[in-house]
Design a protein around this motif. Sequence first.
Motif, PDB file in Angstrom:
ATOM      1  N   SER A 397     -33.287 -18.098  39.528  1.00  0.00           N
ATOM      2  CA  SER A 397     -32.757 -19.347  40.077  1.00  0.00           C
ATOM      3  C   SER A 397     -31.231 -19.303  39.965  1.00  0.00           C
ATOM      4  O   SER A 397     -30.671 -18.449  39.268  1.00  0.00           O
ATOM      5  CB  SER A 397     -33.319 -20.525  39.298  1.00  0.00           C
ATOM      6  N   ASN A 398     -30.609 -20.266  40.648  1.00  0.00           N
ATOM      7  CA  ASN A 398     -29.151 -20.225  40.756  1.00  0.00           C
ATOM      8  C   ASN A 398     -28.517 -21.120  39.688  1.00  0.00           C
ATOM      9  O   ASN A 398     -27.871 -22.103  40.021  1.00  0.00           O
ATOM     10  CB  ASN A 398     -28.809 -20.735  42.170  1.00  0.00           C
ATOM     11  N   THR A 399     -28.738 -20.786  38.430  1.00  0.00           N
ATOM     12  CA  THR A 399     -28.265 -21.691  37.383  1.00  0.00           C
ATOM     13  C   THR A 399     -27.666 -20.928  36.194  1.00  0.00           C
ATOM     14  O   THR A 399     -27.991 -19.748  35.989  1.00  0.00           O
ATOM     15  CB  THR A 399     -29.429 -22.600  36.891  1.00  0.00           C
ATOM     16  N   GLY A 400     -26.792 -21.612  35.434  1.00  0.00           N
ATOM     17  CA  GLY A 400     -26.240 -21.081  34.180  1.00  0.00           C
ATOM     18  C   GLY A 400     -25.764 -19.647  34.289  1.00  0.00           C
ATOM     19  O   GLY A 400     -25.094 -19.253  35.244  1.00  0.00           O
ATOM     20  N   GLY A 401     -26.146 -18.855  33.283  1.00  0.00           N
ATOM     21  CA  GLY A 401     -25.712 -17.460  33.227  1.00  0.00           C
ATOM     22  C   GLY A 401     -26.333 -16.612  34.329  1.00  0.00           C
ATOM     23  O   GLY A 401     -25.814 -15.535  34.647  1.00  0.00           O
ATOM     24  N   LEU A 402     -27.425 -17.089  34.915  1.00  0.00           N
ATOM     25  CA  LEU A 402     -28.053 -16.326  36.006  1.00  0.00           C
ATOM     26  C   LEU A 402     -27.083 -16.273  37.191  1.00  0.00           C
ATOM     27  O   LEU A 402     -26.943 -15.256  37.865  1.00  0.00           O
ATOM     28  CB  LEU A 402     -29.377 -16.974  36.423  1.00  0.00           C
ATOM     29  N   LYS A 403     -26.395 -17.385  37.400  1.00  0.00           N
ATOM     30  CA  LYS A 403     -25.414 -17.478  38.479  1.00  0.00           C
ATOM     31  C   LYS A 403     -24.231 -16.537  38.203  1.00  0.00           C
ATOM     32  O   LYS A 403     -23.639 -15.980  39.122  1.00  0.00           O
ATOM     33  CB  LYS A 403     -24.920 -18.928  38.534  1.00  0.00           C
ATOM     34  N   ASP A 404     -23.904 -16.375  36.917  1.00  0.00           N
ATOM     35  CA  ASP A 404     -22.775 -15.510  36.543  1.00  0.00           C
ATOM     36  C   ASP A 404     -23.111 -14.030  36.633  1.00  0.00           C
ATOM     37  O   ASP A 404     -22.224 -13.191  36.607  1.00  0.00           O
ATOM     38  CB  ASP A 404     -22.322 -15.811  35.097  1.00  0.00           C
ATOM     39  N   THR A 405     -24.405 -13.673  36.674  1.00  0.00           N
ATOM     40  CA  THR A 405     -24.745 -12.250  36.527  1.00  0.00           C
ATOM     41  C   THR A 405     -25.555 -11.647  37.685  1.00  0.00           C
ATOM     42  O   THR A 405     -25.680 -10.429  37.747  1.00  0.00           O
ATOM     43  CB  THR A 405     -25.573 -12.025  35.229  1.00  0.00           C
ATOM     44  N   VAL A 406     -26.104 -12.482  38.567  1.00  0.00           N
ATOM     45  CA  VAL A 406     -26.977 -11.911  39.618  1.00  0.00           C
ATOM     46  C   VAL A 406     -26.411 -12.206  41.014  1.00  0.00           C
ATOM     47  O   VAL A 406     -26.084 -13.349  41.332  1.00  0.00           O
ATOM     48  CB  VAL A 406     -28.424 -12.472  39.506  1.00  0.00           C
ATOM     49  N   ILE A 407     -26.299 -11.154  41.829  1.00  0.00           N
ATOM     50  CA  ILE A 407     -25.819 -11.310  43.213  1.00  0.00           C
ATOM     51  C   ILE A 407     -27.003 -11.076  44.139  1.00  0.00           C
ATOM     52  O   ILE A 407     -27.731 -10.076  44.005  1.00  0.00           O
ATOM     53  CB  ILE A 407     -24.703 -10.290  43.537  1.00  0.00           C
ATOM     54  N   ASP A 408     -27.192 -11.986  45.091  1.00  0.00           N
ATOM     55  CA  ASP A 408     -28.343 -11.875  45.998  1.00  0.00           C
ATOM     56  C   ASP A 408     -28.203 -10.627  46.871  1.00  0.00           C
ATOM     57  O   ASP A 408     -27.116 -10.252  47.308  1.00  0.00           O
ATOM     58  CB  ASP A 408     -28.447 -13.126  46.869  1.00  0.00           C
ATOM     59  N   ILE A 409     -29.324 -10.032  47.118  1.00  0.00           N
ATOM     60  CA  ILE A 409     -29.406  -8.786  47.888  1.00  0.00           C
ATOM     61  C   ILE A 409     -28.844  -8.955  49.316  1.00  0.00           C
ATOM     62  O   ILE A 409     -28.386  -7.997  49.930  1.00  0.00           O
ATOM     63  CB  ILE A 409     -30.887  -8.323  47.879  1.00  0.00           C
ATOM     64  N   ASP A 410     -28.858 -10.165  49.824  1.00  0.00           N
ATOM     65  CA  ASP A 410     -28.331 -10.406  51.175  1.00  0.00           C
ATOM     66  C   ASP A 410     -26.825 -10.644  51.185  1.00  0.00           C
ATOM     67  O   ASP A 410     -26.244 -10.923  52.223  1.00  0.00           O
ATOM     68  CB  ASP A 410     -29.042 -11.613  51.813  1.00  0.00           C
ATOM     69  N   GLN A 411     -26.194 -10.548  50.018  1.00  0.00           N
ATOM     70  CA  GLN A 411     -24.747 -10.788  49.937  1.00  0.00           C
ATOM     71  C   GLN A 411     -23.938  -9.520  50.200  1.00  0.00           C
ATOM     72  O   GLN A 411     -22.787  -9.434  49.815  1.00  0.00           O
ATOM     73  CB  GLN A 411     -24.361 -11.322  48.547  1.00  0.00           C
TER      74      GLN A 411
END
Length: 478
Positions: A397-411
């Motif tokens: 999901s697009n929250t907390g540290g997940l937002k800081d560490t994961v880039i979507d494959i479509d980016q």
Amino acid sequence: MQIIHISAECFPIAKVGGLADVVGALPKYQETSGISSKVIMPFYENKFTIQHLEELESTFIGEINLGEKLYNYKVLKLPKQVLGFEVFLIKIENLTDRPNVYGYPDDVERFTAFQKIVCDFLVNFKEKPNVVHCHDHHTGFIPFFMSYSMAHKKLQHIPSIITIHNAQYQGDFSYDKMYYLPDFNIENAGLIDWYGRINPLATGIKCAWKVTTVSSNYLGELQKVANGLEGLLRSEKAKSIGILNGVDSQVWNPSTDSMLKFNFNKKTINKGRQGNKEWLCNKFNLDPKLPLIAFIGRFVYEKGSDLLSEVVSQVLEKENKEVNLLLLGSGNPETENQLRELQNRIQGKFNTFIGYDEELSHIIYGGADFLLMPSRVEPCGLNQMYAMRYGMLPIVSNTGGLKDTVIDIDQGEEGFGIVLNPVNVHEICFAIQRAIDVYANKAFFKAKRKQLMNIEHSWDKSAQEYIKMYQSLVNIAQ
Ligand code: ADP
């Protein structure tokens, strides 16, 4: 410089979640950077302490009161050679000498006594630390005791830090237990209060010299929503900073990890991961030809685990998708029961292990194709970092540290994960379909796995940020 970390958990001594991983890794990295780093934690009567009983040296004994009730305690030292840093385990008779870390009706008594003893011990400890680094609410009173308790005045010039690993849990209790606290000037009573209750986390935030959170994004989120502490976190913004957790690369290294069935490195990733996946599929009756999506974590609302049974039913019963789902976790009894029921109904593409199993978690990181983290709140999230280090694609999901560490494959080329937003059954199912599509393009999928193993999430960088902060506090204290 000497740092003392104070925590309820420390891997491998006692682990419930990410707090243990952080407190088990950071001191090691600090020691290798030339900083003396020690940990003080409660003594639990668990597998680790029983195995290491002979190595524990009694260094301090005393008694502590909670009101009129007296408890005897011992401070036991685990020498540096065992974990790479010294640990002091506080064994309080009839309070901490039990198998589990949390979940007892007298947790308030257990952790209040623990914090009083930590301060008594530090007052008597010859090698006074330069900084006291507290972790989460179980240590939140310590910055207050160090500054305002009559018995601990000797500690008032030592800078203190509190790191918030999770602001959902605050340890608050009512004023009828106020007499548990050591004597302090009543003028300072406002510091322990938050909306009419004694709140250790709020106390720590108010009294520590610095407040840190385990990711920058989480700090920003907490200033908006923090289970009632948002206003406080906004007013303490100037002394707050987010420092992302790292991965302990000694523990989490797929080429040396003794818990894996098959070790691997960047060159042997396909063979190694395939071996682990086949082992998992064999053990859990899954289909090795299909993508394997796994969940590892506590079954709590924050992790989105309440949605899992509906997701499994939607994906495998209603839509009959070509995918395996494997869940490892425990917590909410309703979620556990729903998953057990599903386990009876769906076989061959779904399984669940209800419980805590460190070894199994490593094999899942080393063998399942995707890690699902549909968290509603994720202060940092270590699971996705472990997954990435082992070449497993994260679905987050697009929250907390997940937002800081994961880039979507479509980016674009840099992307490697699947990001879902908002957190609901529909979006999770859609993300699972995206994962199935990514898996179908074998060359692309394998290239992404390798790309993940190149991403650096070791503690080195974050440990340096902490050191910079300690240094700035030591300069102020001088
Ligand atoms: P939190 O601390 O909120 O639970 P983190 O992502 O920071 O979440 O850390 C979770 C840690 O606990 C990871 O090391 C993860 O692998 C581990 N973990 C969680 N649940 C289990 C389980 N049931 N069995 C084994 N390991 C688990």
